[in-house]
Scaffold this motif. Structure first.
Motif, PDB file in Angstrom:
ATOM      1  N   SER A 141       0.985  -1.103  -0.055  1.00 58.63           N
ATOM      2  CA  SER A 141       0.128   0.019  -0.062  1.00 58.63           C
ATOM      3  C   SER A 141       0.940   1.304  -0.121  1.00 58.63           C
ATOM      4  O   SER A 141       0.607   2.429  -0.434  1.00 58.63           O
ATOM      5  CB  SER A 141      -0.917   0.039   1.161  1.00 58.63           C
ATOM      6  OG  SER A 141      -0.276  -0.006   2.433  1.00 58.63           O
TER       7      SER A 141
ATOM      8  N   PHE B  47       1.477   2.441  -3.379  1.00 59.15           N
ATOM      9  CA  PHE B  47       0.347   2.763  -4.070  1.00 59.15           C
ATOM     10  C   PHE B  47       0.627   4.484  -3.741  1.00 59.15           C
ATOM     11  O   PHE B  47       0.432   5.381  -4.875  1.00 59.15           O
ATOM     12  CB  PHE B  47      -0.956   2.463  -3.399  1.00 59.15           C
ATOM     13  CG  PHE B  47      -2.157   3.381  -4.211  1.00 59.15           C
ATOM     14  CD1 PHE B  47      -2.661   2.909  -5.495  1.00 59.15           C
ATOM     15  CD2 PHE B  47      -2.431   4.475  -3.916  1.00 59.15           C
ATOM     16  CE1 PHE B  47      -3.732   3.538  -5.976  1.00 59.15           C
ATOM     17  CE2 PHE B  47      -3.608   5.076  -4.310  1.00 59.15           C
ATOM     18  CZ  PHE B  47      -4.252   4.647  -5.521  1.00 59.15           C
ATOM     19  N   ASN B  48       0.855   5.193  -2.547  1.00 62.49           N
ATOM     20  CA  ASN B  48       0.978   6.338  -2.096  1.00 62.49           C
ATOM     21  C   ASN B  48       2.039   6.889  -2.815  1.00 62.49           C
ATOM     22  O   ASN B  48       1.962   8.018  -3.384  1.00 62.49           O
ATOM     23  CB  ASN B  48       1.126   6.603  -0.583  1.00 62.49           C
ATOM     24  CG  ASN B  48      -0.411   6.427  -0.251  1.00 62.49           C
ATOM     25  OD1 ASN B  48      -1.380   7.031  -0.712  1.00 62.49           O
ATOM     26  ND2 ASN B  48      -0.592   5.972   1.111  1.00 62.49           N
TER      27      ASN B  48
ATOM     28  N   GLN C 111      -6.857  -1.631  -7.546  1.00 63.55           N
ATOM     29  CA  GLN C 111      -8.542  -1.239  -7.357  1.00 63.55           C
ATOM     30  C   GLN C 111      -8.587  -0.262  -6.015  1.00 63.55           C
ATOM     31  O   GLN C 111      -9.017  -0.593  -5.196  1.00 63.55           O
ATOM     32  CB  GLN C 111      -8.840  -2.764  -6.747  1.00 63.55           C
ATOM     33  CG  GLN C 111      -9.365  -3.590  -8.040  1.00 63.55           C
ATOM     34  CD  GLN C 111      -8.273  -4.807  -7.796  1.00 63.55           C
ATOM     35  OE1 GLN C 111      -8.059  -4.991  -6.746  1.00 63.55           O
ATOM     36  NE2 GLN C 111      -7.888  -5.142  -8.928  1.00 63.55           N
TER      37      GLN C 111
ATOM     38  N   VAL D  28     -10.048   2.675  -4.035  1.00 65.31           N
ATOM     39  CA  VAL D  28     -11.508   3.105  -3.718  1.00 65.31           C
ATOM     40  C   VAL D  28     -11.396   4.347  -2.895  1.00 65.31           C
ATOM     41  O   VAL D  28     -10.238   4.746  -2.282  1.00 65.31           O
ATOM     42  CB  VAL D  28     -12.275   2.013  -2.987  1.00 65.31           C
ATOM     43  CG1 VAL D  28     -12.513   0.924  -3.787  1.00 65.31           C
ATOM     44  CG2 VAL D  28     -11.565   1.561  -1.580  1.00 65.31           C
ATOM     45  N   ALA D  29     -12.418   4.925  -2.657  1.00 65.83           N
ATOM     46  CA  ALA D  29     -12.667   6.220  -1.899  1.00 65.83           C
ATOM     47  C   ALA D  29     -11.742   7.330  -2.207  1.00 65.83           C
ATOM     48  O   ALA D  29     -11.659   7.415  -3.531  1.00 65.83           O
ATOM     49  CB  ALA D  29     -12.514   5.704  -0.323  1.00 65.83           C
ATOM     50  N   SER D  30     -10.934   7.822  -1.291  1.00 65.37           N
ATOM     51  CA  SER D  30     -10.250   9.002  -1.698  1.00 65.37           C
ATOM     52  C   SER D  30      -9.064   8.705  -2.638  1.00 65.37           C
ATOM     53  O   SER D  30      -8.775   9.505  -3.504  1.00 65.37           O
ATOM     54  CB  SER D  30      -9.536   9.824  -0.563  1.00 65.37           C
ATOM     55  OG  SER D  30      -8.720   8.854   0.181  1.00 65.37           O
ATOM     56  N   ASN D  31      -8.487   7.449  -2.783  1.00 65.50           N
ATOM     57  CA  ASN D  31      -7.626   7.064  -3.605  1.00 65.50           C
ATOM     58  C   ASN D  31      -8.010   7.003  -5.035  1.00 65.50           C
ATOM     59  O   ASN D  31      -7.384   7.313  -5.970  1.00 65.50           O
ATOM     60  CB  ASN D  31      -6.786   5.490  -3.185  1.00 65.50           C
ATOM     61  CG  ASN D  31      -6.009   5.761  -2.242  1.00 65.50           C
ATOM     62  OD1 ASN D  31      -5.633   6.769  -1.510  1.00 65.50           O
ATOM     63  ND2 ASN D  31      -5.184   4.818  -1.603  1.00 65.50           N
ATOM     64  N   PHE D  32      -9.310   6.471  -5.211  1.00 67.34           N
ATOM     65  CA  PHE D  32      -9.951   6.397  -6.272  1.00 67.34           C
ATOM     66  C   PHE D  32     -10.145   7.786  -6.929  1.00 67.34           C
ATOM     67  O   PHE D  32      -9.879   7.954  -8.095  1.00 67.34           O
ATOM     68  CB  PHE D  32     -11.232   5.683  -6.230  1.00 67.34           C
ATOM     69  CG  PHE D  32     -12.175   5.482  -7.302  1.00 67.34           C
ATOM     70  CD1 PHE D  32     -11.905   4.656  -8.590  1.00 67.34           C
ATOM     71  CD2 PHE D  32     -13.260   6.444  -7.583  1.00 67.34           C
ATOM     72  CE1 PHE D  32     -12.437   4.645  -9.541  1.00 67.34           C
ATOM     73  CE2 PHE D  32     -13.878   6.402  -8.760  1.00 67.34           C
ATOM     74  CZ  PHE D  32     -13.792   5.540  -9.643  1.00 67.34           C
TER      75      PHE D  32
END
Lengths: 251, 235
Positions: B2, B5-6, B71, B73-77
């Protein structure tokens, strides 16, 4: 939308240790609600409160209000067999009894004293159809349920719950032991079932929650962090913690 | 996992900012080339435009990979969607700047329309200010600042109408400047369109913060607004 099950100020203690810290959730009829959260957050514990499965554990105290319609689930007069007929449960590991598919599904009715073969035949067929496994087992109804695949076994277990006509079905990670194809079949089944039943499902699979649940509750360390429509939760949750968890950025 | 991702998101956000700064410079250069009729500079700008396009394609590829593999979701999406949508608006702004350079290459006369040159300089200055404020609002996820930027588009629309009027009256006065005037018309039109794309950037900043798709273009929200603005404040 009508509320079918209402819980308020839910606390649960294992001895001295408080595992659920007091929250309210109301479940709507004919909806699928997903309970999500990291391991140990209390979601399965909470699920088991709903049909008093925690009563079977020593040293466990549950407080708060649990009502199905106007009836108090924890009233001393509650008939446990009736309650668990009304609020059925499907577990993580498929757990059919070690006898035939037919006897598995007819089990609840026989316990309730139904002997009429015609009635039993009808209910077995209808339940297996509702659980979307009829076509796969109809020629082998006398075969041992354990001889079927995991996904089929799980749907036989769902049929066994459906046979006693519950109002609510509790599911504790019902697909985590299954491959993606079997999981997808169960998900499709659940979307069909919600027309007639109310489903509350604990899942570790976020995409599963986003695919099938109308509402999602996110729990953390025995607290309810957020309870919202699933589309809202996955696009624009109110809490940063929810966003972090959904994106796997926890801890 | 994760963490990456950031990390990847941050890299993409940096790329976006870099694109934004380059595009602002592209506007500056193309207006300079046009007002000074610098054919050499205009040619350079046209040749350079593919760079912004390449950056945008790379950013798109990375963002699509992140969506498919992680995939979010939410703020990352919302962050990824915002990057995808906003970067394509930036790319369009870059296209318009390079179109201005192309118009410059069509000029085949020494004659100019000085007062329109001045109006175009003013418009471009305002637009670059808006673009830079928009990049600022993006970095700070400041939706209020983004909304203020969008409101300023009405001033661009007004400057466009005033410049157009000047160009038309020049056409009426000087028949020999008609061809040149059409080039001027295209240039002010491109600048006006850039303003609209900057409004879109603001809309994506609001989406990033709230998950809501909003219309922020003041001229679209209230079609009478430009007429009112011109009546109340004709200069």
């Amino acid at each position: 939308m009508t509320s079918i099950l209402k819980t308020e100020n839910v606390h649960l203690y294992y001895g001295e240790k408080e595992a659920l810290h007091g929250f309210d959730i109301e479940f709507e009829q004919n909806e699928i609600t997903a309970l999500i959260g990291p391991s140990g957050c209390g979601k399965s514990t909470f699920l088991r409160c709903l049909n008093r499965m925690n009563d079977l554990r020593n040293n466990t105290t549950v407080t708060g209000s649990f009502k199905i319609g106007d009836r108090d689930i924890y009233a001393p007069t509650t008939d446990m067999t009736e309650l668990r007929k009304e609020i059925g449960m499907v577990f993580q590991q498929p757990n059919p009894f070690p006898f035939s598919v037919y006897d598995n599904v007819a089990y609840g009715l026989r316990i309730a004293g139904v002997k009429d073969k015609k009635v039993l035949d009808e209910v077995v067929e209808k339940s297996l159809k509702q659980a979307a496994v009829w076509d796969e087992v109809k020629d082998d109804l006398n075969k041992n349920a354990l001889s079927f695949s995991g996904g089929q076994q799980q749907r036989i277990c769902i049929a066994r719950v459906l046979a006693v006509k519950p109002k609510i079905i509790l599911m504790d990670e019902p697909t985590s032991a299954l491959d993606p194809i079997s999981s997808a079949k169960i998900e499709d089944t659940l979307l069909e079932l919600k027309k007639d039943f109310t489903i509350i499902i604990v899942t570790h699979n976020m995409q599963q929650a986003s695919r099938i649940a109308d509402k999602t509750a996110f729990m953390l360390n025995g607290d309810l962090i957020e309870y919202n429509k699933t589309s809202k939760m996955f696009l624009n949750p109110d809490k940063q913690q929810t966003s972090d968890y959904l994106n796997g950025e926890f801890g | 996992m994760s963490q990456t991702f950031n990390d990847k998101l941050k890299v993409l956000q940096k790329t976006y900012m870099k694109m934004g700064i380059n595009v602002s410079d592209q506007i500056y250069q193309s207006i300079k080339a046009f007002t000074e009729n610098d054919q050499k500079l205009a040619t350079e700008i046209v040749n350079r435009d593919s760079k912004v396009n390449d950056e945008e394609v790379d950013l798109e590829k990375e963002a699509l990979n992140l969506i498919a593999l992680r995939q979010p979701v939410a703020s990352n999406f919302r962050s990824i969607i915002t990057l995808l949508k906003a970067s394509s608006d930036l790319e369009r702004i870059g296209d318009h700047a390079s179109s201005i350079a192309r118009e410059t290459l069509r000029i085949n006369t020494e004659s100019r329309i000085p007062e329109v040159n001045e109006a175009i300089n003013q418009m471009a200055l305002k637009i670059r200010g808006m673009l830079e404020s928009s990049l600022d609002a993006y970095v700070h996820s400041d939706q209020e600042a983004a909304k203020l930027v969008a409101q300023e588009d009405i001033l661009i629309d007004k400057k466009f109408v005033l410049a157009k009027n000047l160009i038309v009256s020049e056409m009426e006065k000087n028949n020999d400047k008609i061809e040149l005037a059409t080039i001027y018309l295209m240039v002010v039109r491109y600048l006006e369109r850039i303003g609209d794309h900057i409004v879109n950037l603001s809309e994506w900043i609001v989406y990033n913060a709230t998950g809501k798709i909003v219309e922020l273009n003041p001229g679209k929200i209230e079609p009478e607004l430009i007429a009112k603005e011109l009546k109340n404040n004709p200069k």
